[in-house]
Design an enzyme around this catalytic site. Structure first.
Site, PDB file in Angstrom:
ATOM      1  N   SER A 146      71.228   1.886 -55.043  1.00  0.00           N
ATOM      2  CA  SER A 146      70.996   3.111 -55.277  1.00  0.00           C
ATOM      3  C   SER A 146      69.094   3.338 -55.726  1.00  0.00           C
ATOM      4  O   SER A 146      69.674   2.649 -56.884  1.00  0.00           O
ATOM      5  CB  SER A 146      72.113   4.232 -55.954  1.00  0.00           C
ATOM      6  OG  SER A 146      71.333   5.220 -56.011  1.00  0.00           O
ATOM      7  N   HIS A 187      68.398   5.530 -57.308  1.00  0.00           N
ATOM      8  CA  HIS A 187      68.711   6.294 -58.541  1.00  0.00           C
ATOM      9  C   HIS A 187      68.586   5.695 -59.485  1.00  0.00           C
ATOM     10  O   HIS A 187      68.446   5.803 -60.470  1.00  0.00           O
ATOM     11  CB  HIS A 187      69.626   7.336 -58.216  1.00  0.00           C
ATOM     12  CG  HIS A 187      69.597   8.467 -57.121  1.00  0.00           C
ATOM     13  ND1 HIS A 187      69.106   9.912 -57.613  1.00  0.00           N
ATOM     14  CD2 HIS A 187      69.591   8.531 -55.864  1.00  0.00           C
ATOM     15  CE1 HIS A 187      69.217  10.323 -56.952  1.00  0.00           C
ATOM     16  NE2 HIS A 187      69.082   9.966 -55.366  1.00  0.00           N
ATOM     17  N   GLU A 217      68.549  13.270 -45.895  1.00  0.00           N
ATOM     18  CA  GLU A 217      68.231  14.054 -46.940  1.00  0.00           C
ATOM     19  C   GLU A 217      66.815  14.643 -47.579  1.00  0.00           C
ATOM     20  O   GLU A 217      66.001  14.479 -47.770  1.00  0.00           O
ATOM     21  CB  GLU A 217      68.754  12.484 -48.531  1.00  0.00           C
ATOM     22  CG  GLU A 217      69.794  12.219 -48.032  1.00  0.00           C
ATOM     23  CD  GLU A 217      70.525  11.638 -49.331  1.00  0.00           C
ATOM     24  OE1 GLU A 217      70.066  11.180 -50.412  1.00  0.00           O
ATOM     25  OE2 GLU A 217      71.602  10.911 -48.972  1.00  0.00           O
TER      26      GLU A 217
HETATM   27 ZN   LIG Z   1      68.870  11.395 -53.820  1.00  0.00          ZN
END
Ligand SMILES: [Zn+2]
Length: 295
Positions: free
Chosen positions: A208, A210, A262
């Site tokens: 990820s 993130h 996204e």
């Molecule tokens: Zn995200």
């Protein structure tokens, strides 16, 4: 009998010299012919008969983002996808999508700092934690995911403040997420949607972005919010690169990033790189392969 020997020796000597001269003429003549061939331009016939693969190589080399070490992969991918043009072949292979997702994976090079790449082929270890600062309430909505890389945060604040002057309200809902947090999130999605579906919108732990602290989900992290139709999104598309942020998973690039569109997910890469990516309409996968990994 004694008188015969000198004559025989003479004949043998003459023969040896003759053979020597003939051999010399034969080989030198050949060499001269070779030289003439090399000096001449290849005839049209030779060009037309050039093997197809050689033509493909020539065409690939002319492409903007050609990477020499990827040549065999380009050719293999072209064999599998003869319908694609050379630009597309380069694009796909540079983004690694000639490999199945989550195969041929390597460790992300954490020395890349703000240019670190994390995707379905580059992973972070479970104990990797970047430099982080806590975001101020003013810039943050979700109390759970409010830690961010200090450089990214500095420019995030700059962007939010600039947007505010244009009457646009932006705030972070999810920045840094630890390996363990991603582990729980991903497994929850798998439980509810199945692994195949979960893989299209959620990263496996370690994969990820993130976890880098360089990413922020702005205002929402749900496709139900229709963020792409908001004036906030319109502002971000127009301006985020000026503050060093890129839309990481664009709509028409899902096949390259491996993620569903996204509109809320932005990644800090620094102003120069963000500007280049914005102006040239490429993914971060392509940028990284050509400008950072290609050394
Ligand atoms: Zn995200």
């Amino acid at each position: 009998m004694k008188k015969v020997w000198p004559i025989v020796l003479l004949i043998i000597s003459v023969l040896i010299i003759l053979v020597g001269i003939l051999t010399y003429i034969f080989f030198m003549g050949d060499k001269k012919m070779d030289n003439t061939t090399i000096n001449n331009e290849p005839t049209k016939e030779i060009i037309d008969n050039k093997p197809k693969e050689e033509n493909n190589v020539d065409q690939l080399k002319k492409e903007n983002y050609f990477i020499a070490k990827n040549l065999d992969r380009y050719l293999n991918y072209l064999k599998k996808h003869p319908e694609k043009d050379m630009t597309e072949i380069i694009r796909c292979v540079n983004a690694n999508i000639d490999y199945e997702f989550y195969t041929n994976t390597v460790n992300s090079n954490t020395d890349d700092d703000i240019l670190l790449i994390v995707n379905k082929y580059h992973r972070l270890s479970s104990n990797y934690v970047p430099k982080l600062v806590e975001m101020d309430d003013k810039y943050n909505y979700n109390k759970g995911y409010r830690m961010m890389h200090p450089t990214a945060y500095e420019h995030f604040k700059e962007m939010v403040d600039a947007a505010k002057k244009d009457g646009i309200v932006l705030y972070n809902v999810s920045a840094y997420r630890s390996y363990d947090t991603q582990y729980d999130l991903y497994n929850e999605y798998v439980k509810n949607h199945g692994k195949e579906a979960a893989d299209t919108f959620s990263a496996r732990p370690g994969y990820s972005e993130h976890q880098t602290g360089l990413t922020t989900d702005i205002n929402t992290s749900s496709s139900k919010a229709n963020f792409e139709n908001s004036k906030e999104y319109a502002w971000l598309i127009e301006n985020s690169y000026k503050y060093g942020f890129i839309l990481r998973y664009p709509k028409d690039k899902e096949y390259l990033t491996g993620y569903k569109y996204e509109p809320w997910h932005y990644r800090y890469v620094g102003k120069d790189v963000a500007k280049y990516i914005y102006e040239n309409d490429i993914t971060y996968e392509e940028y990284y392969a050509y400008f950072i990994d290609n050394k």
